[in-house]
Motif scaffolding. Structure first.
Motif, PDB file in Angstrom:
ATOM      1  N   VAL A 331       0.823  -1.211   0.000  1.00 37.12           N
ATOM      2  CA  VAL A 331       0.000   0.000   0.000  1.00 37.12           C
ATOM      3  C   VAL A 331       0.862   1.268   0.000  1.00 37.12           C
ATOM      4  N   ALA A 332       1.865   1.334   0.875  1.00 38.85           N
ATOM      5  CA  ALA A 332       2.693   2.541   0.954  1.00 38.85           C
ATOM      6  C   ALA A 332       3.420   2.795  -0.356  1.00 38.85           C
ATOM      7  N   ARG A 333       3.920   1.741  -0.989  1.00 43.56           N
ATOM      8  CA  ARG A 333       4.638   1.901  -2.249  1.00 43.56           C
ATOM      9  C   ARG A 333       3.683   2.126  -3.427  1.00 43.56           C
ATOM     10  N   ALA A 334       2.406   1.828  -3.213  1.00 45.88           N
ATOM     11  CA  ALA A 334       1.412   2.082  -4.263  1.00 45.88           C
ATOM     12  C   ALA A 334       1.024   3.554  -4.334  1.00 45.88           C
ATOM     13  N   VAL A 335       1.258   4.302  -3.253  1.00 39.06           N
ATOM     14  CA  VAL A 335       0.867   5.723  -3.215  1.00 39.06           C
ATOM     15  C   VAL A 335       1.470   6.514  -4.373  1.00 39.06           C
ATOM     16  N   PRO A 336       2.806   6.493  -4.579  1.00 37.24           N
ATOM     17  CA  PRO A 336       3.346   7.256  -5.707  1.00 37.24           C
ATOM     18  C   PRO A 336       2.865   6.728  -7.057  1.00 37.24           C
ATOM     19  N   CYS A 337       2.572   5.431  -7.127  1.00 38.99           N
ATOM     20  CA  CYS A 337       2.050   4.864  -8.372  1.00 38.99           C
ATOM     21  C   CYS A 337       0.672   5.429  -8.682  1.00 38.99           C
ATOM     22  N   VAL A 338      -0.174   5.528  -7.663  1.00 40.94           N
ATOM     23  CA  VAL A 338      -1.516   6.083  -7.841  1.00 40.94           C
ATOM     24  C   VAL A 338      -1.425   7.550  -8.261  1.00 40.94           C
ATOM     25  N   GLU A 339      -0.583   8.317  -7.581  1.00 40.10           N
ATOM     26  CA  GLU A 339      -0.430   9.730  -7.944  1.00 40.10           C
ATOM     27  C   GLU A 339       0.075   9.895  -9.369  1.00 40.10           C
ATOM     28  N   CYS A 340       1.044   9.080  -9.739  1.00 37.33           N
ATOM     29  CA  CYS A 340       1.667   9.234 -11.056  1.00 37.33           C
ATOM     30  C   CYS A 340       0.757   8.769 -12.191  1.00 37.33           C
ATOM     31  N   MET A 341       0.041   7.668 -11.994  1.00 35.26           N
ATOM     32  CA  MET A 341      -0.876   7.229 -13.045  1.00 35.26           C
ATOM     33  C   MET A 341      -2.031   8.214 -13.195  1.00 35.26           C
ATOM     34  N   THR A 342      -2.424   8.836 -12.085  1.00 32.02           N
ATOM     35  CA  THR A 342      -3.436   9.902 -12.152  1.00 32.02           C
ATOM     36  C   THR A 342      -2.909  11.079 -12.961  1.00 32.02           C
ATOM     37  N   ALA A 343      -1.647  11.427 -12.745  1.00 30.52           N
ATOM     38  CA  ALA A 343      -1.042  12.551 -13.469  1.00 30.52           C
ATOM     39  C   ALA A 343      -1.040  12.297 -14.970  1.00 30.52           C
ATOM     40  N   ILE A 344      -0.756  11.063 -15.373  1.00 28.30           N
ATOM     41  CA  ILE A 344      -0.743  10.728 -16.804  1.00 28.30           C
ATOM     42  C   ILE A 344      -2.130  10.920 -17.398  1.00 28.30           C
ATOM     43  N   ALA A 345      -3.143  10.366 -16.710  1.00 28.78           N
ATOM     44  CA  ALA A 345      -4.517  10.473 -17.212  1.00 28.78           C
ATOM     45  C   ALA A 345      -4.992  11.918 -17.254  1.00 28.78           C
ATOM     46  N   VAL A 346      -4.697  12.679 -16.201  1.00 31.72           N
ATOM     47  CA  VAL A 346      -5.156  14.071 -16.129  1.00 31.72           C
ATOM     48  C   VAL A 346      -4.469  14.922 -17.190  1.00 31.72           C
ATOM     49  N   LEU A 347      -3.153  14.770 -17.360  1.00 28.14           N
ATOM     50  CA  LEU A 347      -2.454  15.565 -18.364  1.00 28.14           C
ATOM     51  C   LEU A 347      -2.976  15.242 -19.766  1.00 28.14           C
ATOM     52  N   ASP A 348      -3.254  13.988 -20.033  1.00 27.24           N
ATOM     53  CA  ASP A 348      -3.807  13.598 -21.329  1.00 27.24           C
ATOM     54  C   ASP A 348      -5.118  14.333 -21.591  1.00 27.24           C
ATOM     55  N   MET A 349      -5.998  14.377 -20.581  1.00 27.54           N
ATOM     56  CA  MET A 349      -7.293  15.053 -20.737  1.00 27.54           C
ATOM     57  C   MET A 349      -7.149  16.557 -20.797  1.00 27.54           C
ATOM     58  N   VAL A 350      -6.213  17.127 -20.021  1.00 31.92           N
ATOM     59  CA  VAL A 350      -5.965  18.569 -20.044  1.00 31.92           C
ATOM     60  C   VAL A 350      -5.486  19.002 -21.439  1.00 31.92           C
ATOM     61  N   MET A 351      -4.617  18.182 -22.039  1.00 27.38           N
ATOM     62  CA  MET A 351      -4.129  18.495 -23.380  1.00 27.38           C
ATOM     63  C   MET A 351      -5.265  18.499 -24.394  1.00 27.38           C
ATOM     64  N   GLU A 352      -6.200  17.567 -24.247  1.00 24.64           N
ATOM     65  CA  GLU A 352      -7.319  17.494 -25.174  1.00 24.64           C
ATOM     66  C   GLU A 352      -8.279  18.662 -24.975  1.00 24.64           C
ATOM     67  N   SER A 353      -8.441  19.112 -23.732  1.00 21.20           N
ATOM     68  CA  SER A 353      -9.436  20.135 -23.432  1.00 21.20           C
ATOM     69  C   SER A 353      -9.103  21.500 -24.017  1.00 21.20           C
ATOM     70  N   LYS A 354      -7.797  21.785 -24.190  1.00 23.87           N
ATOM     71  CA  LYS A 354      -7.327  23.083 -24.684  1.00 23.87           C
ATOM     72  C   LYS A 354      -7.592  24.230 -23.717  1.00 23.87           C
ATOM     73  N   ILE A 355      -8.150  23.916 -22.540  1.00 16.20           N
ATOM     74  CA  ILE A 355      -8.509  24.974 -21.579  1.00 16.20           C
ATOM     75  C   ILE A 355      -7.289  25.689 -21.032  1.00 16.20           C
ATOM     76  N   TYR A 356      -6.169  24.982 -20.949  1.00 21.29           N
ATOM     77  CA  TYR A 356      -4.970  25.560 -20.324  1.00 21.29           C
ATOM     78  C   TYR A 356      -4.025  26.224 -21.326  1.00 21.29           C
ATOM     79  N   GLU A 357      -4.422  26.274 -22.584  1.00 23.05           N
ATOM     80  CA  GLU A 357      -3.554  26.895 -23.587  1.00 23.05           C
ATOM     81  C   GLU A 357      -3.659  28.419 -23.537  1.00 23.05           C
TER      82      GLU A 357
END
Length: 357
Positions: A331-357
């Protein structure tokens, strides 16, 4: 392909637990983004093994080498490749599982799927070792999101039978920074959680737990309805982590609608909700409140007790005693994995949204 994720931002994971190297190729990153090596190293250190008796004794240096896509500290816009060379392998520890299935592992299912040609050493491509390139890619994505005002932090709120606390309204930099300093990243009861892990280890057993993750600073309008929603994309990324067996968005679903519903308000000229039971998502699209979800992490299947199993080549029942170095709790070692996989998914969606450009 099963080891490739993303639409606008695509990551491809490669390698095996006891192979020469593991790594990731990231395609779709825009040019000119800062590559923060300090963030990458911090996340790899958080995921690292051998720090104390609550985790496996396998020790890897995990020094990232950039093969392409980075120049003078910035992304070039071409495919970015990162690799880590494995060092502390003990492949002989896995000689007894060539045809004898370890309970709750992918030994049998992987054998059937790949017709016996899969690499069995350390679990091969099914191993938790492959979460390292996930963290490599995700921590780079996290650094890009931070520069856009988006933060991601996870909190352990249960290990075994020990309950902690949910973050609730404590979604601020001070709380996040305090959490990140802890080896067991929990708001409360981390000492009792550690005792629970050590007790399981002494009994040749293991424990699982639950982690919540929050994304703050995310604007409204990210995501799409039906099959390409925020929940869909985050869930697909999170389930790439081998130990994850469940995910739930929002909080307190047992409430009646009159209490659960997030009432809309205007605060400081911005649309907010009085509560955040939906976890910041409506119709698969962010509403401007923090994204909140929780994941279930199963107990480590590699335990030192003798267990009943089968020899799937000889088609007979037998017994197995797993040897080697394994976590009594991931569980403790899964924490950074959860944060990082979330970052990948969120950045992918942020790029598609164009809201941050």
């Amino acid at each position: 392909m099963s080891s490739t994720l993303g639409k606008n931002l695509e990551i491809s994971i490669f390698g095996e637990s006891h192979g020469d190297a593991i790594g990731v190729v990231i395609s779709g990153l825009p040019s000119g983004e800062v590559v923060d090596k300090d963030i990458i190293n911090r996340y790899l250190k958080k995921r690292a093994t051998g720090k104390d008796k609550t985790m496996t004794a396998r020790v890897e240096a995990d020094e990232v080498q950039f093969l392409s896509g980075v120049y003078n500290g910035y992304t070039t816009g071409t495919p970015l490749a990162m690799v880590i060379y494995n060092g502390d392998q003990r492949s002989k520890d896995y000689s007894n599982i060539a045809t004898t299935a370890r309970p709750s592992h992918a030994d049998y299912s992987g054998f059937v799927r790949y017709k016996g040609f899969n690499d069995i050493r350390g679990g091969g491509h099914f191993s938790g070792r492959l979460t390292t390139p996930m963290v490599m890619a995700g921590s780079l994505c996290y650094g890009i999101l931070k520069n856009k005002g988006i933060d991601i932090c996870a909190n352990i709120f249960e290990i075994g039978g020990v309950k902690g606390e949910r973050l609730g309204n404590r979604l601020n930099k001070t709380t996040f920074d305090s959490l990140r300093e802890k080896s067991i990243q929990a708001i409360a009861n981390e000492d009792k959680m550690r005792e629970e892990i050590l007790t399981a280890r002494e009994n040749l057993d293991s424990v699982g737990g639950r982690i919540e993750c929050v994304v703050t600073g995310i604007k409204a309008g990210v995501g799409s309805p039906i099959f390409d929603g925020v929940e869909n994309n985050i869930a697909k990324a999170i389930f790439g982590i081998p130990a994850i067996k469940g995910i739930e968005f929002g909080e307190e679903s047992e409430l009646r609608g009159s209490v659960y519903n997030d009432v809309l308000q205007i605060k400081d000229g911005k649309v907010k909700t009085a509560t955040n039971h939906d976890g910041g998502i409506n119709g698969g699209i962010t509403n401007g409140m923090p994204i909140v979800f929780a994941v279930k992490v199963k107990p480590t299947p590699s335990i030192s007790r003798p267990q009943n199993t089968i020899d799937f080549k000889q088609m007979k029942e037998t017994e197995i005693k797993i040897v080697g170095r394994h976590d009594p709790c991931v569980v403790a070692r899964a924490v950074p994995c959860v944060e990082c996989m979330t970052a990948i998914a969120v950045l992918d969606m942020v790029m598609e949204s164009k809201i941050y450009e």
